[in-house]
Motif scaffolding. Structure first.
Motif, PDB file in Angstrom:
ATOM      1  N   ASN A  63      61.024  31.233  44.749  1.00 58.32           N
ATOM      2  CA  ASN A  63      60.840  32.650  45.047  1.00 58.32           C
ATOM      3  C   ASN A  63      60.848  33.414  43.734  1.00 58.32           C
ATOM      4  O   ASN A  63      61.052  32.838  42.662  1.00 58.32           O
ATOM      5  N   ASP A  64      60.591  34.703  43.807  1.00 58.00           N
ATOM      6  CA  ASP A  64      60.515  35.526  42.602  1.00 58.00           C
ATOM      7  C   ASP A  64      61.923  35.811  42.088  1.00 58.00           C
ATOM      8  O   ASP A  64      62.676  36.579  42.692  1.00 58.00           O
ATOM      9  N   LEU A  65      62.262  35.200  40.954  1.00 57.19           N
ATOM     10  CA  LEU A  65      63.604  35.360  40.398  1.00 57.19           C
ATOM     11  C   LEU A  65      63.635  36.329  39.223  1.00 57.19           C
ATOM     12  O   LEU A  65      64.689  36.547  38.624  1.00 57.19           O
ATOM     13  N   SER A  66      62.463  36.879  38.853  1.00 55.72           N
ATOM     14  CA  SER A  66      62.374  37.904  37.799  1.00 55.72           C
ATOM     15  C   SER A  66      63.018  37.446  36.497  1.00 55.72           C
ATOM     16  O   SER A  66      63.844  38.151  35.906  1.00 55.72           O
ATOM     17  N   LEU A  67      62.670  36.261  36.059  1.00 56.60           N
ATOM     18  CA  LEU A  67      63.207  35.728  34.808  1.00 56.60           C
ATOM     19  C   LEU A  67      62.255  36.027  33.659  1.00 56.60           C
ATOM     20  O   LEU A  67      61.042  36.109  33.838  1.00 56.60           O
ATOM     21  N   SER A  68      62.812  36.172  32.465  1.00 54.50           N
ATOM     22  CA  SER A  68      62.025  36.446  31.270  1.00 54.50           C
ATOM     23  C   SER A  68      62.334  35.412  30.201  1.00 54.50           C
ATOM     24  O   SER A  68      63.414  34.797  30.199  1.00 54.50           O
ATOM     25  N   VAL A  69      61.391  35.246  29.283  1.00 56.60           N
ATOM     26  CA  VAL A  69      61.614  34.356  28.145  1.00 56.60           C
ATOM     27  C   VAL A  69      62.835  34.850  27.377  1.00 56.60           C
ATOM     28  O   VAL A  69      62.956  36.038  27.074  1.00 56.60           O
ATOM     29  N   GLY A  70      63.761  33.951  27.087  1.00 54.48           N
ATOM     30  CA  GLY A  70      64.989  34.304  26.375  1.00 54.48           C
ATOM     31  C   GLY A  70      66.187  34.514  27.279  1.00 54.48           C
ATOM     32  O   GLY A  70      67.318  34.609  26.787  1.00 54.48           O
ATOM     33  N   ASP A  71      65.961  34.579  28.597  1.00 57.85           N
ATOM     34  CA  ASP A  71      67.095  34.720  29.518  1.00 57.85           C
ATOM     35  C   ASP A  71      67.962  33.464  29.487  1.00 57.85           C
ATOM     36  O   ASP A  71      67.442  32.340  29.616  1.00 57.85           O
ATOM     37  N   HIS A  72      69.271  33.654  29.313  1.00 58.15           N
ATOM     38  CA  HIS A  72      70.230  32.548  29.396  1.00 58.15           C
ATOM     39  C   HIS A  72      70.754  32.559  30.835  1.00 58.15           C
ATOM     40  O   HIS A  72      71.288  33.568  31.305  1.00 58.15           O
ATOM     41  N   ILE A  73      70.574  31.445  31.557  1.00 60.70           N
ATOM     42  CA  ILE A  73      70.763  31.477  33.009  1.00 60.70           C
ATOM     43  C   ILE A  73      71.533  30.250  33.509  1.00 60.70           C
ATOM     44  O   ILE A  73      71.589  29.208  32.844  1.00 60.70           O
ATOM     45  N   ARG A  74      72.097  30.429  34.689  1.00 62.21           N
ATOM     46  CA  ARG A  74      72.688  29.317  35.445  1.00 62.21           C
ATOM     47  C   ARG A  74      71.784  29.127  36.658  1.00 62.21           C
ATOM     48  O   ARG A  74      71.603  30.053  37.460  1.00 62.21           O
TER      49      ARG A  74
END
Length: 458
Positions: A63-74
């Motif tokens: 689904n659309d998680l609205s992530l961007s390049v450089g996001d540090h995520i779990r």
């Protein structure tokens, strides 16, 4: 999409996830819970390249998680099957932990792109754009064919507008940044070479524009000896070269905007023309394009041409056609007659009855045990309209049929040859051809001086 599995500890690192995706079905359905950083994102297909201290891999979001390049995520998700029956890592949720600075793109060359070390990493490459191909099954993609001194490579560019035109890049030298796909990415196509996946045209920078005068490029040196002669260069060498030009007289105009010309020193050169209406048989032209080969002659792709003064090119070619009997030897014809005038008699088995100008004018004849296509592109108004079963004599230029014409093809295969008539008069009824030859012979006889009658001996 996700089968139910007995409890197995969730995958905790990117390298372990990548290895699990490439394992066989025992990994199907396994869950993962990983802390990582987004290195690359292609939003229309929710495709992300992520990395941690152990490596890089590709994941897809459900689904659309609205992530961007450089996001540090779990992230959390499972290994499942996509619509192409391809095993993938599917991300079902993502929690943003902050921002991390991505490593700089790795400067990479085509020969390095084969190394699995670069798989899913962000790389920067440069090359000359020699061709651009629209994706036939997904209008949101364009494939760039780039030339580099160390080889050719493909860059798949995702575009926001299906009508977007990148043709202005042809002939330019660019720097392009994207994700290296050394391992297959699960798409429908199986490319020969690894490719670069580019999120947006904004990741393309023109470093050297195409020359304003497309003909201000080196001339193909057919008069040189040794490796300097293009005839001695391999397909791989040619596929790394920038535009070159050739001068010659047009001897065949073919479907799909292709032509053959004969140079002053007798070399046959092929070209696929991009600009303007096609030239006519007998025109003297200069043509500039990217060198390729079908393993027999030099061909210029993405070519442009302009006419030069008639009579500029003295090819010394004879108008005498080689007669091919119904039992001709295919190997001999292919070896000796490419780009030369031939004549054959055969029976029409597949006439083109369409009046649509967009449909190539072709017929097919059988002669002995051979089936021969006839490309009638130069016969706009034919003197005869062949019907199924008609016996016709065809004179034209012999053109070898190869299965492919692409710098990334290692070994194009031959599929016989085509004959390209030069004008409507090159298609005749065999009976009218015999009458024409007899008339020519009688005319020649009339022009010969009569023998003097000598007095009889007494």
């Amino acid at each position: 999409m996700f089968p139910v599995l007995p409890f197995i500890a969730a995958i905790a690192t990117v390298s372990e996830l990548k290895q699990a995706v490439w394992n066989d079905n025992p990994s199907l359905g396994r869950s993962f819970s990983i802390t990582c950083t987004v290195a690359h994102a292609i939003y229309p297909i929710r495709s992300y390249s992520v990395f941690d201290d152990t490596g890089y891999c590709n994941i897809r979001a459900t689904n659309d998680l609205s992530l961007s390049v450089g996001d540090h995520i779990r992230i959390d998700g499972r290994i499942g099957i996509d619509g192409n029956n391809w095993q993938r890592a599917f991300m079902t949720s993502a929690q943003k932990l902050g921002r991390r600075e991505n490593p700089d793109p790795i400067e990479t060359t085509p020969d390095q792109l084969h190394n699995v070390f670069f798989d899913n990493k962000t790389v920067a490459m440069r090359g000359i754009v020699s061709d651009i191909v629209n994706d036939e099954i997904d209008p949101m993609w364009r494939f760039l064919v780039l030339r580099h001194e160390k080889g050719s490579f493909l860059a798949a560019v995702c575009i926001a507008d299906a009508k977007s035109d990148l043709s202005q890049l042809i002939g330019t030298t660019i720097s392009i940044t994207g994700t290296a796909h050394v391992m297959p990415d699960g798409g429908k196509r199986k490319f020969k070479t690894p490719q670069l996946t580019v999120a947006t045209p904004d990741n393309i920078q023109i470093t050297t524009p195409a020359p304003k005068d497309p003909f201000a490029v080196p001339q193909i040196p057919f008069n040189r000896h040794g490796i300097a002669n293009f005839q001695y260069k391999s397909a791989s060498m040619l596929s790394r070269m920038n535009r070159h030009r050739a001068e010659g007289r047009v001897i065949a105009v073919l479907k799909d905007r292709k032509l053959l010309l004969k140079t002053e020193n007798g070399q046959t050169v092929g070209a696929r023309i991009d600009n303007g209406p096609m030239p006519s048989i007998g025109d003297d032209i200069v043509v500039a394009g990217f060198p390729e080969t079908d393993l027999f002659i030099i061909k210029l792709a993405r070519a442009v041409y302009r006419k030069i003064a008639d009579g500029t090119v003295a090819t010394g070619e004879s108008d005498e056609a080689t007669e091919l009997s119904p039992d001709f030897d295919m190997n001999t014809v292919l070896r000796e007659n490419y780009g030369r005038l031939v004549r054959i008699t055969g029976r029409v088995i597949a006439p083109n009855t369409s009046n649509d100008e967009n449909i190539p004018r072709t017929i097919t004849i059988s002669s002995g045990k051979h089936i021969i296509p006839i490309d009638m592109t130069s016969c706009k108004e034919n003197s005869i309209v062949p019907s199924h079963g008609d016996l016709i004599s065809v004179t034209g230029i012999c053109v070898i049929n190869t299965t492919k014409w692409n710098p990334l093809d290692i070994f194009p295969r031959i599929d016989g040859f085509t004959i390209a008539p030069r004008a409507p008069g090159d298609l005749k009824n065999p009976n009218s051809l015999q009458k024409e030859r007899l008339s020519q012979a009688l005319s020649l006889t009339r022009r010969m001086p009569r023998q003097l009658s000598l007095p009889k001996k007494l």
